[in-house]
Design an enzyme around this catalytic site. Structure first.
Site, PDB file in Angstrom:
ATOM      1  N   GLY A  13       0.682  -1.050   0.021  1.00  0.00           N
ATOM      2  CA  GLY A  13       0.151   0.082   0.075  1.00  0.00           C
ATOM      3  C   GLY A  13       0.816   1.212   0.033  1.00  0.00           C
ATOM      4  N   SER A  19       1.615   8.350   2.158  1.00  0.00           N
ATOM      5  CA  SER A  19       0.984   6.831   2.435  1.00  0.00           C
ATOM      6  C   SER A  19       1.264   6.554   3.866  1.00  0.00           C
ATOM      7  CB  SER A  19       1.660   5.815   1.508  1.00  0.00           C
ATOM      8  OG  SER A  19       1.346   6.104   0.243  1.00  0.00           O
ATOM      9  N   TYR A 157     -18.687   9.299   1.887  1.00  0.00           N
ATOM     10  CA  TYR A 157     -17.708   8.021   2.004  1.00  0.00           C
ATOM     11  C   TYR A 157     -18.510   6.671   1.450  1.00  0.00           C
ATOM     12  CZ  TYR A 157     -13.930   5.053   3.946  1.00  0.00           C
ATOM     13  OH  TYR A 157     -12.572   4.444   3.934  1.00  0.00           O
ATOM     14  N   LYS A 164     -15.322  -0.997   4.296  1.00  0.00           N
ATOM     15  CA  LYS A 164     -14.750  -0.901   5.658  1.00  0.00           C
ATOM     16  C   LYS A 164     -15.397  -1.743   6.589  1.00  0.00           C
ATOM     17  CE  LYS A 164     -11.254   1.662   4.429  1.00  0.00           C
ATOM     18  NZ  LYS A 164      -9.832   0.787   4.070  1.00  0.00           N
ATOM     19  N   THR A 195      -3.358  12.157   2.280  1.00  0.00           N
ATOM     20  CA  THR A 195      -2.662  11.079   1.514  1.00  0.00           C
ATOM     21  C   THR A 195      -3.041  11.159  -0.027  1.00  0.00           C
ATOM     22  OG1 THR A 195      -4.133   9.428   1.755  1.00  0.00           O
ATOM     23  CG2 THR A 195      -2.363   9.387   3.399  1.00  0.00           C
TER      24      THR A 195
HETATM   25  P1  NAD Z   1      -2.588   6.015  -0.404  1.00  0.00           P
HETATM   26  O1  NAD Z   1      -3.084   6.324  -1.798  1.00  0.00           O
HETATM   27  O2  NAD Z   1      -1.215   6.536  -0.041  1.00  0.00           O
HETATM   28  O3  NAD Z   1      -2.755   4.510  -0.300  1.00  0.00           O
HETATM   29  C1  NAD Z   1      -3.713   3.687  -1.093  1.00  0.00           C
HETATM   30  C2  NAD Z   1      -2.869   2.419  -1.562  1.00  0.00           C
HETATM   31  O4  NAD Z   1      -3.881   1.409  -2.341  1.00  0.00           O
HETATM   32  C3  NAD Z   1      -1.966   2.665  -2.706  1.00  0.00           C
HETATM   33  O5  NAD Z   1      -0.701   2.426  -2.503  1.00  0.00           O
HETATM   34  C4  NAD Z   1      -2.561   2.335  -3.787  1.00  0.00           C
HETATM   35  O6  NAD Z   1      -1.407   1.742  -4.914  1.00  0.00           O
HETATM   36  C5  NAD Z   1      -3.133   0.962  -3.336  1.00  0.00           C
HETATM   37  N1  NAD Z   1      -4.044   0.327  -4.028  1.00  0.00           N
HETATM   38  C6  NAD Z   1      -5.315   0.665  -4.874  1.00  0.00           C
HETATM   39  N2  NAD Z   1      -5.721  -0.111  -5.620  1.00  0.00           N
HETATM   40  C7  NAD Z   1      -4.980  -1.243  -5.720  1.00  0.00           C
HETATM   41  C8  NAD Z   1      -4.792  -2.352  -6.318  1.00  0.00           C
HETATM   42  N3  NAD Z   1      -5.873  -2.847  -7.123  1.00  0.00           N
HETATM   43  N4  NAD Z   1      -3.618  -3.253  -6.067  1.00  0.00           N
HETATM   44  C9  NAD Z   1      -2.758  -2.849  -5.298  1.00  0.00           C
HETATM   45  N5  NAD Z   1      -2.740  -1.820  -4.512  1.00  0.00           N
HETATM   46  C10 NAD Z   1      -3.712  -0.855  -4.872  1.00  0.00           C
HETATM   47  O7  NAD Z   1      -3.646   6.502   0.685  1.00  0.00           O
HETATM   48  P2  NAD Z   1      -3.780   5.945   2.384  1.00  0.00           P
HETATM   49  O8  NAD Z   1      -4.733   6.904   2.870  1.00  0.00           O
HETATM   50  O9  NAD Z   1      -2.422   5.664   2.836  1.00  0.00           O
HETATM   51  O10 NAD Z   1      -4.640   4.762   2.373  1.00  0.00           O
HETATM   52  C11 NAD Z   1      -4.139   3.367   2.911  1.00  0.00           C
HETATM   53  C12 NAD Z   1      -5.421   2.752   3.586  1.00  0.00           C
HETATM   54  O11 NAD Z   1      -5.715   3.522   5.159  1.00  0.00           O
HETATM   55  C13 NAD Z   1      -6.748   2.561   2.955  1.00  0.00           C
HETATM   56  O12 NAD Z   1      -7.110   1.404   3.183  1.00  0.00           O
HETATM   57  C14 NAD Z   1      -7.462   3.669   3.355  1.00  0.00           C
HETATM   58  O13 NAD Z   1      -8.602   3.337   3.045  1.00  0.00           O
HETATM   59  C15 NAD Z   1      -6.998   3.652   4.813  1.00  0.00           C
HETATM   60  N6  NAD Z   1      -7.418   4.879   5.462  1.00  0.00           N
HETATM   61  C16 NAD Z   1      -7.191   6.134   5.043  1.00  0.00           C
HETATM   62  C17 NAD Z   1      -7.321   7.510   5.909  1.00  0.00           C
HETATM   63  C18 NAD Z   1      -6.822   8.510   5.233  1.00  0.00           C
HETATM   64  O14 NAD Z   1      -7.612   9.590   5.516  1.00  0.00           O
HETATM   65  N7  NAD Z   1      -5.949   8.967   4.262  1.00  0.00           N
HETATM   66  C19 NAD Z   1      -8.105   7.271   6.981  1.00  0.00           C
HETATM   67  C20 NAD Z   1      -8.285   6.054   7.399  1.00  0.00           C
HETATM   68  C21 NAD Z   1      -7.993   4.925   6.837  1.00  0.00           C
HETATM   69  O1  0WE Z   2     -10.452   5.408   2.967  1.00  0.00           O
HETATM   70  C1  0WE Z   2     -10.114   6.680   2.208  1.00  0.00           C
HETATM   71  C2  0WE Z   2     -10.012   6.723   1.085  1.00  0.00           C
HETATM   72  C3  0WE Z   2     -10.544   5.753   0.014  1.00  0.00           C
HETATM   73  C4  0WE Z   2     -10.694   6.155  -1.140  1.00  0.00           C
HETATM   74  C5  0WE Z   2     -10.085   7.310  -1.860  1.00  0.00           C
HETATM   75  C6  0WE Z   2     -10.214   7.460  -3.357  1.00  0.00           C
HETATM   76  C7  0WE Z   2      -9.886   8.676  -4.043  1.00  0.00           C
HETATM   77  C8  0WE Z   2      -9.622   8.615  -5.332  1.00  0.00           C
HETATM   78  C9  0WE Z   2     -10.905   5.233  -2.230  1.00  0.00           C
HETATM   79  N1  0WE Z   2     -11.135   5.176  -3.538  1.00  0.00           N
HETATM   80  C10 0WE Z   2     -10.634   6.407  -3.964  1.00  0.00           C
HETATM   81  N2  0WE Z   2     -10.852   6.451  -5.318  1.00  0.00           N
HETATM   82  C11 0WE Z   2     -10.309   7.575  -6.150  1.00  0.00           C
HETATM   83  O2  0WE Z   2     -10.531   7.480  -7.452  1.00  0.00           O
HETATM   84  N3  0WE Z   2     -10.399   7.515   3.445  1.00  0.00           N
HETATM   85  C12 0WE Z   2     -10.654   7.098   4.654  1.00  0.00           C
HETATM   86  C13 0WE Z   2      -9.907   8.861   3.168  1.00  0.00           C
HETATM   87  C14 0WE Z   2     -11.413   9.569   2.689  1.00  0.00           C
HETATM   88  O3  0WE Z   2     -11.900   9.235   1.814  1.00  0.00           O
HETATM   89  C15 0WE Z   2     -13.126   9.900   1.899  1.00  0.00           C
HETATM   90  C16 0WE Z   2     -13.199  10.516   3.174  1.00  0.00           C
HETATM   91  C17 0WE Z   2     -12.197  10.185   3.871  1.00  0.00           C
HETATM   92  C18 0WE Z   2     -11.873  10.678   5.048  1.00  0.00           C
HETATM   93  C19 0WE Z   2     -14.249  10.177   0.873  1.00  0.00           C
HETATM   94  C20 0WE Z   2     -15.245  10.780   1.202  1.00  0.00           C
HETATM   95  C21 0WE Z   2     -15.542  11.303   2.558  1.00  0.00           C
HETATM   96  C22 0WE Z   2     -14.699  11.105   3.284  1.00  0.00           C
END
Ligand code: NAD
Ligand code: 0WE
Length: 261
Positions: A13, A19, A157, A164, A195
């Site tokens: 990831g 990230s 979301y 989730k 991110t």
């Molecule tokens: P990020 O964009 O840095 O990481 C998301 C990752 O998912 C990327 O590395 C991308 O390459 C990978 N990914 C997507 N499709 C894929 C596929 N088909 N095969 C392999 N990898 C794939 O963003 P992040 O915020 O670090 O997200 C990491 C995790 O944390 C996610 O599960 C996200 O839902 C969760 N999360 C994010 C937040 C936030 O606010 N950023 C909050 C809570 C949870």
């Molecule tokens: O899990 C996430 C993000 C997940 C995510 C983000 C993207 C953006 C680009 C999944 N799919 C995509 N597809 C794309 O094309 N989070 C927890 C971060 C996040 O995403 C939101 C949030 C929060 C917080 C989307 C709507 C509302 C709140």
């Protein structure tokens, strides 16, 4: 002495230095773990290579989690280089962009639902299944990343909230099934962090500000906050913890009647 000395960890990831997976990798490296990384596609390879180098990692492999062949190949490669595996970090989430704006019932469709659940949920048990043999007899740990939208209805979301919720259920089912083999399975529910996955989400800035005003700690969290808890949960210090979702959100989720102070 690090709390992960001698442990070998697979990190799935990393897409950038922002990230959450990178915050986890850095913390695990600080605590003495040896790391392997995957990258989703060729576009991301050079970035992940650079980041892996910073932790002295020799193992960087392609992995699109929609491919059963690539999942199998990752563990074949690990088996060629390491005698076993202790930790798998799953930090992957995706839904088609149009699923993440507007009202849920207006925008959800069969294909958006399928993709969100395939990439964001199925991939976690799929990695557990494929990595299981390499994790035998070594107090292994699996970790995934969730969000509060699993258990509360949040604007926009949408289908990711359903994904989730299912992911959190998979933590419990995997913990139940793999516990007899000494493998623990946990999740971290992180607060919002800017991110790549958050880039371009409408009103994301406003969400961060809302958290900063409302969370008991009056701040948002960062990838170091998440990384440190991840390192702990995957270490033997957490040997008695499995099937849990730990909130790393500055306390946001415990608040009711927000904003009246
Ligand atoms: P990020 O964009 O840095 O990481 C998301 C990752 O998912 C990327 O590395 C991308 O390459 C990978 N990914 C997507 N499709 C894929 C596929 N088909 N095969 C392999 N990898 C794939 O963003 P992040 O915020 O670090 O997200 C990491 C995790 O944390 C996610 O599960 C996200 O839902 C969760 N999360 C994010 C937040 C936030 O606010 N950023 C909050 C809570 C949870
Ligand atoms: O899990 C996430 C993000 C997940 C995510 C983000 C993207 C953006 C680009 C999944 N799919 C995509 N597809 C794309 O094309 N989070 C927890 C971060 C996040 O995403 C939101 C949030 C929060 C917080 C989307 C709507 C509302 C709140």
């Amino acid at each position: 002495m690090g709390m992960l000395d001698g442990k070998k960890a697979l990190i799935v990831g990393v897409a950038s230095a922002r990230s959450i997976a990178w915050g986890i990798a850095e913390a695990m490296h600080q605590q003495g773990a040896e790391l392997a990384f995957t990258y989703q596609n060729e576009k991301l390879k050079s970035r992940v290579d650079k980041i892996a180098e910073q932790t002295g990692s020799q193992l960087v492999m392609p992995l699109d989690v929609t491919s059963d062949e690539q999942i199998a190949a990752v563990f074949d490669t690990i088996a060629d280089h390491w005698e076993g595996l202790d930790i798998i970090v799953h930090a992957v989430g995706f839904a088609p962009r149009e699923q993440l704006e507007g009202e849920f019932a207006d925008v959800v469709d069969r294909e958006g639902f399928r993709i969100a659940h395939d990439i964001s949920v199925y991939s976690f048990p799929a990695l557990a299944r494929a990595g299981r043999a390499l994790m035998q007899g070594r107090r292994g740990a699996l970790l995934t990343l969730s969000y509060l939208g699993a258990v509360r209805a949040m604007p926009s979301y949408n289908v990711m909230g359903l994904a989730k919720a299912s992911l959190e259920a998979s933590v419990r089912y995997l913990a139940h099934g793999l516990g007899p083999e000494g493998i623990r399975v946990n999740g971290i529910s992180a607060g919002p962090i800017k991110t790549l996955a958050a880039a371009g989400i409408p009103k994301f800035r406003a969400m961060l500000e809302h958290v900063e005003q409302t969370a008991p700690l009056r701040r948002s969290v960062n990838i170091e906050d998440v990384g440190n808890v991840a390192a702990f949960l995957c270490s033997d210090l957490a040997a008695g913890v499995t099937g849990e979702i730990t909130y790393v959100d500055a306390g946001y989720n415990i608040v009711g009647m927000a904003g009246l102070e």
